[in-house]
Write a protein that holds these residues in place. Structure first.
Motif, PDB file in Angstrom:
ATOM      1  N   UNK A  49       0.827  -1.208   0.000  1.00  0.00           N
ATOM      2  CA  UNK A  49       0.000   0.000   0.000  1.00  0.00           C
ATOM      3  C   UNK A  49       0.863   1.261   0.000  1.00  0.00           C
ATOM      4  N   UNK A  50       2.090   1.108   0.473  1.00  0.00           N
ATOM      5  CA  UNK A  50       2.979   2.258   0.603  1.00  0.00           C
ATOM      6  C   UNK A  50       3.269   2.863  -0.769  1.00  0.00           C
ATOM      7  N   UNK A  51       2.933   4.118  -0.920  1.00  0.00           N
ATOM      8  CA  UNK A  51       3.270   4.812  -2.163  1.00  0.00           C
ATOM      9  C   UNK A  51       2.421   4.423  -3.364  1.00  0.00           C
ATOM     10  N   UNK A  52       1.380   3.650  -3.154  1.00  0.00           N
ATOM     11  CA  UNK A  52       0.501   3.320  -4.279  1.00  0.00           C
ATOM     12  C   UNK A  52      -0.708   4.233  -4.231  1.00  0.00           C
ATOM     13  N   UNK A  53      -0.923   4.934  -5.303  1.00  0.00           N
ATOM     14  CA  UNK A  53      -2.094   5.804  -5.319  1.00  0.00           C
ATOM     15  C   UNK A  53      -3.332   4.993  -5.699  1.00  0.00           C
ATOM     16  N   UNK A  54      -4.442   5.689  -5.755  1.00  0.00           N
ATOM     17  CA  UNK A  54      -5.724   5.038  -6.008  1.00  0.00           C
ATOM     18  C   UNK A  54      -5.721   4.297  -7.352  1.00  0.00           C
ATOM     19  N   UNK A  55      -5.198   4.962  -8.381  1.00  0.00           N
ATOM     20  CA  UNK A  55      -5.196   4.339  -9.711  1.00  0.00           C
ATOM     21  C   UNK A  55      -4.411   3.042  -9.692  1.00  0.00           C
ATOM     22  N   UNK A  56      -3.226   3.082  -9.045  1.00  0.00           N
ATOM     23  CA  UNK A  56      -2.405   1.866  -9.016  1.00  0.00           C
ATOM     24  C   UNK A  56      -3.080   0.769  -8.215  1.00  0.00           C
ATOM     25  N   UNK A  57      -3.776   1.170  -7.151  1.00  0.00           N
ATOM     26  CA  UNK A  57      -4.508   0.172  -6.370  1.00  0.00           C
ATOM     27  C   UNK A  57      -5.617  -0.448  -7.224  1.00  0.00           C
ATOM     28  N   UNK A  58      -6.242   0.375  -8.061  1.00  0.00           N
ATOM     29  CA  UNK A  58      -7.289  -0.161  -8.951  1.00  0.00           C
ATOM     30  C   UNK A  58      -6.691  -1.169  -9.928  1.00  0.00           C
ATOM     31  N   UNK A  59      -5.506  -0.844 -10.470  1.00  0.00           N
ATOM     32  CA  UNK A  59      -4.832  -1.790 -11.363  1.00  0.00           C
ATOM     33  C   UNK A  59      -4.620  -3.123 -10.632  1.00  0.00           C
ATOM     34  N   UNK A  60      -4.169  -3.011  -9.378  1.00  0.00           N
ATOM     35  CA  UNK A  60      -3.864  -4.233  -8.637  1.00  0.00           C
ATOM     36  C   UNK A  60      -5.116  -5.066  -8.394  1.00  0.00           C
ATOM     37  N   UNK A  61      -6.213  -4.390  -8.085  1.00  0.00           N
ATOM     38  CA  UNK A  61      -7.458  -5.139  -7.889  1.00  0.00           C
ATOM     39  C   UNK A  61      -7.865  -5.838  -9.182  1.00  0.00           C
ATOM     40  N   UNK A  62      -7.692  -5.136 -10.319  1.00  0.00           N
ATOM     41  CA  UNK A  62      -8.040  -5.741 -11.607  1.00  0.00           C
ATOM     42  C   UNK A  62      -7.144  -6.944 -11.888  1.00  0.00           C
ATOM     43  N   UNK A  63      -5.867  -6.812 -11.572  1.00  0.00           N
ATOM     44  CA  UNK A  63      -4.934  -7.930 -11.786  1.00  0.00           C
ATOM     45  C   UNK A  63      -5.290  -9.116 -10.902  1.00  0.00           C
ATOM     46  N   UNK A  64      -5.691  -8.801  -9.665  1.00  0.00           N
ATOM     47  CA  UNK A  64      -6.084  -9.863  -8.743  1.00  0.00           C
ATOM     48  C   UNK A  64      -7.301 -10.611  -9.282  1.00  0.00           C
ATOM     49  N   UNK A  65      -8.257  -9.834  -9.767  1.00  0.00           N
ATOM     50  CA  UNK A  65      -9.476 -10.437 -10.319  1.00  0.00           C
ATOM     51  C   UNK A  65      -9.133 -11.340 -11.505  1.00  0.00           C
ATOM     52  N   UNK A  66      -8.266 -10.835 -12.355  1.00  0.00           N
ATOM     53  CA  UNK A  66      -7.888 -11.586 -13.550  1.00  0.00           C
ATOM     54  C   UNK A  66      -7.172 -12.887 -13.173  1.00  0.00           C
ATOM     55  N   UNK A  67      -6.329 -12.793 -12.174  1.00  0.00           N
ATOM     56  CA  UNK A  67      -5.569 -13.966 -11.720  1.00  0.00           C
ATOM     57  C   UNK A  67      -6.510 -15.028 -11.159  1.00  0.00           C
ATOM     58  N   UNK A  68      -7.475 -14.564 -10.328  1.00  0.00           N
ATOM     59  CA  UNK A  68      -8.416 -15.514  -9.729  1.00  0.00           C
ATOM     60  C   UNK A  68      -9.325 -16.124 -10.780  1.00  0.00           C
ATOM     61  N   UNK A  69      -9.719 -15.316 -11.772  1.00  0.00           N
ATOM     62  CA  UNK A  69     -10.570 -15.845 -12.844  1.00  0.00           C
ATOM     63  C   UNK A  69      -9.839 -16.936 -13.615  1.00  0.00           C
ATOM     64  N   UNK A  70      -8.538 -16.701 -13.860  1.00  0.00           N
ATOM     65  CA  UNK A  70      -7.736 -17.717 -14.545  1.00  0.00           C
ATOM     66  C   UNK A  70      -7.691 -19.002 -13.719  1.00  0.00           C
ATOM     67  N   UNK A  71      -7.452 -18.850 -12.393  1.00  0.00           N
ATOM     68  CA  UNK A  71      -7.388 -20.027 -11.520  1.00  0.00           C
ATOM     69  C   UNK A  71      -8.741 -20.749 -11.519  1.00  0.00           C
TER      70      UNK A  71
END
Ligand SMILES: [Zn+2]
Length: 392
Positions: free
Chosen positions: A293-315
């Motif tokens: 969370x350190x130094x990650x702004x809102x946009x970057x956090x949104x990217x991470x949530x999207x990546x997490x979703x994509x990863x879980x969907x693949x699994x």
């Protein structure tokens, strides 16, 4: 952007992906002499609205346009097309937002702004998806609209048809809008006004009602994927990683490319690994969340949530379909397969809902740590859902 493109190719329709319906409609209007005096192209940013307007301008100005009964297209080689290739045709005017207060009085600032605009136009001629706005631009001002009116009234000076492109027209100030409305009310013969806007709801209704509106839809993932590889020299893996996030927008895809997507994804995988530890996970998880969370702004956090979703969907896909499943993170197939095998009975729906709640919290400006902690505890519950049921 690295890609080598013969500049004399100009602004033909095929510089813009997709949108065949819009291209055909405009070509038909051009062929039958029924191009409206004012067009409004609406759609999200980065889908090619300005590019379509420039390709239309090229076809209008071209000295020997082609017509295959589907598209009326510029030749790409005549003098007009060469001028359009550099966006330097004398009958083309481009209006775009300018930085507030910049270029008003101070000569030095003015020179700087002129440089900014020149490089912006160069970028657009090379890549028609490049935004037509210099850095820090905020609004289209009345002076710019007056300037257009002046040049349109000097019709005797220039032969041939003219096209004015008003990029992101909703950025006009209210004074500029009212001045522009007058221009719309007094049509100049041989002048086509093309407005583009990603936020047409901000335009004066009286302006919208005087334009013929054409909607420019988001691109599909396959088009984005193709563009990333052919124009931006992406590897196929990078393109597959970025395309699903672009939401049909080339400019969003480019923004993603500029980010360290692989690094973010690694963070996500590490987080999941810690979350899925059978015991003693809490202290590790909290430490990791603080790191991330350190130094990650809102946009970057949104990217991470999207990546997490994509990863879980693949699994999830691998757990349901097996090794044949089509997955986005194709370079992570091994790690994903291990995860899918270990958590085949997990409550994936519960994980998706936890991500959605986290995404809503982010949009309410909840701090990243307070978004991630409940998210990962929710994911942990969902991962072990079937086991705790079995134990009960
Ligand atoms: Zn030509």
């Amino acid at each position: 952007m690295g890609s080598i493109r013969p500049i004399f190719a100009g602004m033909k329709w095929n510089r813009i992906l997709g949108h065949n319906r819009v291209k055909r409609l405009l070509s038909t209007a051009l062929r039958t002499g029924r191009l409206p005096q004012a067009l409004l192209l609406t759609g999200p940013e980065g889908v090619g609205k300005n590019g379509l307007a420039l390709a239309l301008a090229s076809a209008v100005f071209c000295e020997s346009p082609s017509d295959d009964d589907t598209l009326v297209d510029s030749c790409g080689t005549c003098r007009s097309c060469m001028q359009m290739a550099h966006l330097a045709h004398p009958n083309l005017r481009i209006i775009h937002a300018l930085p507030a207060g910049k270029g008003d009085t101070d000569d030095e600032m003015k020179a700087e702004l002129i440089d900014d605009i020149r490089s912006m136009l160069e970028a657009t001629s090379e890549n028609p998806y490049s935004p037509l706005r210099p850095d820090g631009a905020t609004q289209i001002r009345i002076g710019q609209i007056r300037e257009i009116k002046r040049s349109l009234s000097m019709s005797a000076m220039q032969a041939g048809r003219r096209l004015v492109l008003l990029s992101e027209a909703h950025e006009m100030t209210i004074e500029a809008s009212n001045a522009f409305l007058k221009t719309l009310e007094e049509p100049h013969p041989d002048t086509i006004l093309v407005l583009t806007s990603s936020k047409p709801e901000r335009l004066l209704q009286t302006i919208v009602s005087r334009c013929q509106e054409l909607q420019v839809a988001p691109l599909d993932d396959a088009d984005i994927h193709h563009y990333l590889i052919s124009e931006l020299a992406c590897t196929s893996e990078d393109a597959a990683l970025v395309a699903p996030f672009a939401q049909g927008s080339i400019s969003k895809a480019q923004a993603f490319l500029a980010e360290d997507m692989r690094g973010y994804r690694q963070d996500i995988v590490d987080l999941l690994r810690t979350t899925a530890k059978p015991r003693d996970f809490r202290a590790d998880l909290v430490a990791r969340i603080h790191d991330i969370a350190d130094g990650r702004n809102k946009t970057r956090m949104e990217y991470m949530l999207s990546l997490l979703l994509l990863w879980l969907r693949d699994a999830h896909a691998l757990a349901l379909v097996g090794p044949e499943a089509h997955i986005v993170n194709s370079d992570q197939r091994e790690a994903l397969s291990r995860f899918a095998a270990a958590f085949a009975d997990a409550d994936f729906g519960g994980m998706y809902r936890a991500i959605e709640r986290a995404s809503n919290a982010l949009s309410r400006n909840v701090t990243p740590v307070l978004v991630l902690l409940p998210l990962l505890l929710g994911i942990r519950r969902a991962l072990f859902a079937s086991r705790s049921k079995a134990a009960a």
